[in-house]
Design a protein around this motif. Structure first.
Motif, short mmCIF file in Angstrom:
data_model
loop_
_atom_site.label_atom_id
_atom_site.label_comp_id
_atom_site.label_asym_id
_atom_site.label_seq_id
_atom_site.Cartn_x
_atom_site.Cartn_y
_atom_site.Cartn_z
N ARG A 70 0.83 -1.22 0.00
CA ARG A 70 0.00 0.00 0.00
C ARG A 70 0.86 1.27 0.00
NH1 ARG A 70 -3.67 -2.71 4.35
NH2 ARG A 70 -5.23 -3.73 3.03
N LYS A 71 2.11 1.13 0.47
CA LYS A 71 2.98 2.30 0.58
C LYS A 71 3.76 2.60 -0.70
CE LYS A 71 3.72 0.90 5.40
NZ LYS A 71 4.74 0.45 6.39
N THR A 72 3.52 1.81 -1.73
CA THR A 72 4.32 1.92 -2.95
C THR A 72 3.56 2.58 -4.10
OG1 THR A 72 3.62 -0.23 -3.85
CG2 THR A 72 5.46 -0.22 -2.29
N GLU A 73 4.31 3.02 -5.10
CA GLU A 73 3.69 3.59 -6.29
C GLU A 73 2.80 2.56 -6.98
OE1 GLU A 73 5.15 5.12 -10.66
OE2 GLU A 73 6.33 5.74 -8.91
N PHE A 74 3.28 1.32 -7.08
CA PHE A 74 2.46 0.28 -7.71
C PHE A 74 1.17 0.08 -6.92
CE2 PHE A 74 0.93 -3.95 -8.60
CZ PHE A 74 1.23 -4.16 -9.94
N GLY A 75 1.28 0.03 -5.60
CA GLY A 75 0.10 -0.16 -4.76
C GLY A 75 -0.90 0.96 -4.90
N LYS A 76 -0.42 2.18 -5.00
CA LYS A 76 -1.33 3.31 -5.17
C LYS A 76 -2.00 3.27 -6.54
CE LYS A 76 1.36 6.17 -1.99
NZ LYS A 76 2.34 7.27 -1.87
N ASN A 77 -1.23 2.88 -7.57
CA ASN A 77 -1.80 2.80 -8.92
C ASN A 77 -2.82 1.69 -9.06
OD1 ASN A 77 -0.12 4.89 -9.68
ND2 ASN A 77 1.39 3.59 -10.70
N HIS A 78 -2.75 0.69 -8.17
CA HIS A 78 -3.66 -0.46 -8.27
C HIS A 78 -4.57 -0.58 -7.05
CE1 HIS A 78 -0.54 -1.42 -11.26
NE2 HIS A 78 -1.46 -2.12 -11.85
N GLN A 79 -4.78 0.54 -6.36
CA GLN A 79 -5.79 0.65 -5.31
C GLN A 79 -5.64 -0.43 -4.22
OE1 GLN A 79 -9.79 1.94 -6.70
NE2 GLN A 79 -9.06 1.39 -8.76
#
Length: 503
Positions: free
Chosen positions: A40-49
C-alpha cells in the motif's frame, strides 16, 4: 563437532517447518495479507488501489497478471534511484537476467526477500541431512558453479547475476570450505573460468558439487581430461550433487557415466523472482512448494494463459496433474507476476510440484501444443527402451513447417555422447513415446498432417560452442528444450555432424 552440529540444526529446522507444511493455506493467507499491507505504501500499490484490497478476489479485480514488459516502467524508475516504487524503500540488488522480448531484465531483490533465497538453499541440505543422517560431506570442500560475483552500481543499487549476488551472502561457516576462490569466480570468460576451477579443485577433497547440469558436465569433462578416470574415482569423497535450473533427467545417464558410481542428488527450484521449491525427500523426485517464503502464489491453467481474462486460483483450489502457469507476488515487489514457468502438482498434502516447462517453450505449429515435460519424457523413455547404450549431452526441438521433401515434422537437434547404433529405430522410439504422451501429436501423425520426428545429430561440443557464440555460455544460461519457431536452431546449422542433413 561440525557434523554433530549439522544434525542438531537439521532436527531444529525440520521441526520448525512442520507448522507451515501442515497449514499451507493459512501460511499463504498470512503471506498475502503481509504483502498487501506493505504494498500500500508503494507507487504500484497506489496505482492499483491496494487500499481497497481486503481479499484475494479483490486482488484479482485490481491487479492484472503482469509480465516484465508491464513492470518495466517501474524498474526504470528504480534504476533512476527513486524509492517506494514496487516495494518500500529501494531494492538491495537488481538481479540481471536475459529476456526474450525486453533484452536484459532487472528483477528486484530486497532486504526482506534475499534472506529467503539463502534460507531455502540451506534448508534443502538440512532436510537431506535429517533424512539420510549423512554429514561427512560438511567437512570437505564444496563448489557451486555460478556467475561472477562482480557487481555494478547504479544510483546506489548493486546489479549482478543472482548466483553472483548470493555469493556475497554465504554464511560464515561455509566460507572456509567454499570453492573456487573469489578471484576465480570473478572471471567472466566461462571457458577460462572452468579451466581455472579445474586447476584449483583438482587436488582438493571435493565432497559437494553444485550447479546447472550442462555446465557442471563441462567441469567434469575437463577434470576427466586431466586425470583420465571417472569423477567418482578421482574425488573419492564426492557424495552429493545439488542441481537446479533445468530438468536433470536428460542428463542423468551421462552424469552416471562421468561419475562412475552413484552419488546422492538434491534438486532445487531457485529463480531470480524467488526460491520456489526444493527436494525434501530422497525417496521422491517432486519438490516441496515453499509456501512461507515471502511469496504468494497464483496458478493459471496453461491452456487459459493467453485468454483475455484467464482463470486465476490460489493454492487451496489447485488440482493434481494439471499444467499451471506459475504467478507470484513477493516481498521483492513483484505483483501477480508471470515468471514464465509451468508446473504440475503431484501431491496436495503437503503441496509438491514438478516443473514441466516454460510458457514460451512449446511447439504448436500444427495445433499439437507439445510442452517441455513431454519431449523430456519421450527422450528419457526412448533411452531406457533402446537395446544399446545411448547418452545425451544436450538437445532442443523445433518444427519444420516447410521441409524440402515430404510432410512437415518436428526436428530434434541432439548432441550425443554415445549415439544410437540405429538412428531410425531410436527416432521411432521417441516418436512413439511422444504420441503416447500427447494425443494431439498422435492424431496429426496418424492423420498424415505431419510425419514422424527426425533427429538432426549435432557435433560433440556443438551446443556449448553455439551458446558461446551468442553470448549465452555458463552461469544461468540454459538451452531451450523446444520452441515454436526456428530462431534458435538456425544457428545450430554450423554444428550439424552430417552436412547431408536437410533443414
Amino acid at each position: 563437532m561440525k557434523r554433530f552440529l549439522a544434525k542438531i540444526f537439521a532436527i531444529y529446522v525440520v521441526k520448525k517447518n512442520k507448522s507451515w507444511i501442515k497449514h499451507p493455506v493459512k501460511a499463504q493467507i498470512d503471506t498475502f495479507q503481509s504483502l498487501i499491507k506493505k504494498g500500500r505504501k508503494t507507487e504500484f500499490g497506489k496505482n492499483h488501489q491496494f487500499h481497497r484490497i481486503q481479499s484475494y478476489d479483490d486482488f484479482k479485480d485490481f491487479v492484472p497478471i503482469t509480465t516484465y514488459e508491464d513492470i518495466k516502467p517501474y524498474i526504470d524508475s528504480i534504476l533512476l534511484g527513486k524509492k517506494n516504487i514496487l516495494w518500500p524503500g529501494q531494492p538491495k540488488y537488481l538481479s540481471k537476467t536475459s529476456g526474450t522480448t525486453s533484452g536484459v531484465k532487472y528483477i528486484p531483490l530486497t532486504k526482506e526477500s534475499l534472506p529467503f533465497h539463502i534460507k531455502a538453499a540451506r534448508d534443502a541440505i538440512l532436510y537431506y541431512i535429517h533424512q539420510t543422517k549423512k554429514t561427512d560431506f560438511v567437512v570437505g570442500k564444496q563448489i557451486f558453479l555460478q556467475g561472477s560475483p562482480n557487481l555494478e552500481f547504479k544510483n546506489g543499487i548493486a546489479i549482478g547475476r543472482l548466483s553472483g549476488i548470493v555469493a556475497h551472502h554465504l554464511p560464515q561457516y561455509l566460507q572456509k570450505n567454499r570453492m573456487p576462490s573469489w578471484e576465480t569466480n570473478t572471471i567472466e570468460d566461462w571457458e577460462k573460468k572452468v579451466d581455472q576451477i579445474v586447476e584449483e579443485t583438482l587436488s582438493e577433497r571435493m565432497t559437494v558439487i553444485a550447479g546447472i547440469p550442462p555446465w557442471v558436465k563441462m567441469y567434469f569433462e575437463r577434470i576427466i581430461d586431466q586425470v583420465n578416470m571417472p569423477i567418482g574415482k578421482h574425488f573419492k569423497d564426492f557424495s552429493l550433487f545439488i542441481h537446479g535450473g533445468v530438468n536433470f533427467q536428460p542428463y542423468r545417464q551421462s552424469f552416471e557415466s562421468l561419475i562412475g558410481r552413484k552419488v546422492d542428488t538434491i534438486e532445487t527450484y531457485p529463480a531470480s523472482e524467488g526460491f520456489i521449491a526444493y527436494q525434501d525427500n530422497q525417496n521422491r523426485k517432486d519438490l516441496l512448494l515453499l509456501v512461507q517464503n515471502g511469496i504468494f502464489y497464483e496458478f493459471v491453467p496453461l491452456r487459459e494463459i493467453n485468454n483475455p481474462n484467464p482463470k486465476r486460483i490460489s493454492l487451496e483450489d489447485v488440482e493434481l496433474d494439471i499444467d499451471y502457469v506459475l504467478i507470484l507476488s513477493s516481498n521483492a515487489g513483484l505483483w501477480a507476476y508471470n515468471i514464465g514457468d509451468t508446473i504440475q502438482f503431484t501431491n496436495l498434502r503437503p503441496y509438491r510440484i514438478v516443473v514441466t516447462g516454460r510458457v514460451k517453450h512449446f511447439i504448436s505449429a500444427f495445433g499439437e501444443h507439445v510442452i517441455g515435460s513431454e519431449v523430456e519424457y519421450a527422450l528419457n523413455k526412448a533411452v531406457h527402451e533402446y537395446e544399446h547404450a545411448v547418452e545425451i549431452n544436450e538437445f532442443t526441438v523445433a518444427p519444420q513447417v516447410n521441409p524440402q521433401i515430404g510432410l512437415p515434422l518436428h526436428q530434434w537437434f541432439v548432441e550425443f555422447q554415445v549415439a544410437p547404433r540405429n538412428m531410425e529405430q531410436f527416432q521411432y522410439l521417441i516418436d512413439q513415446a511422444l504420441q503416447s504422451k500427447n494425443i494431439y501429436y498422435k492424431d496429426l501423425v496418424e492423420g498424415k498432417v505431419i510425419r514422424p520426428l527426425e533427429i538432426i545429430p549435432i557435433t560433440q561440443g556443438g551446443f556449448s560452442n553455439y551458446m558461446k557464440s551468442i553470448g549465452k555460455q555458463g552461469g544461468q544460461n540454459k538451452v531451450p528444450r523446444l520452441a515454436n519457431h526456428r530462431d534458435f536452431v538456425q544457428g545450430l546449422s554450423l554444428y550439424i555432424s552430417s552436412k547431408k542433413t536437410k533443414l
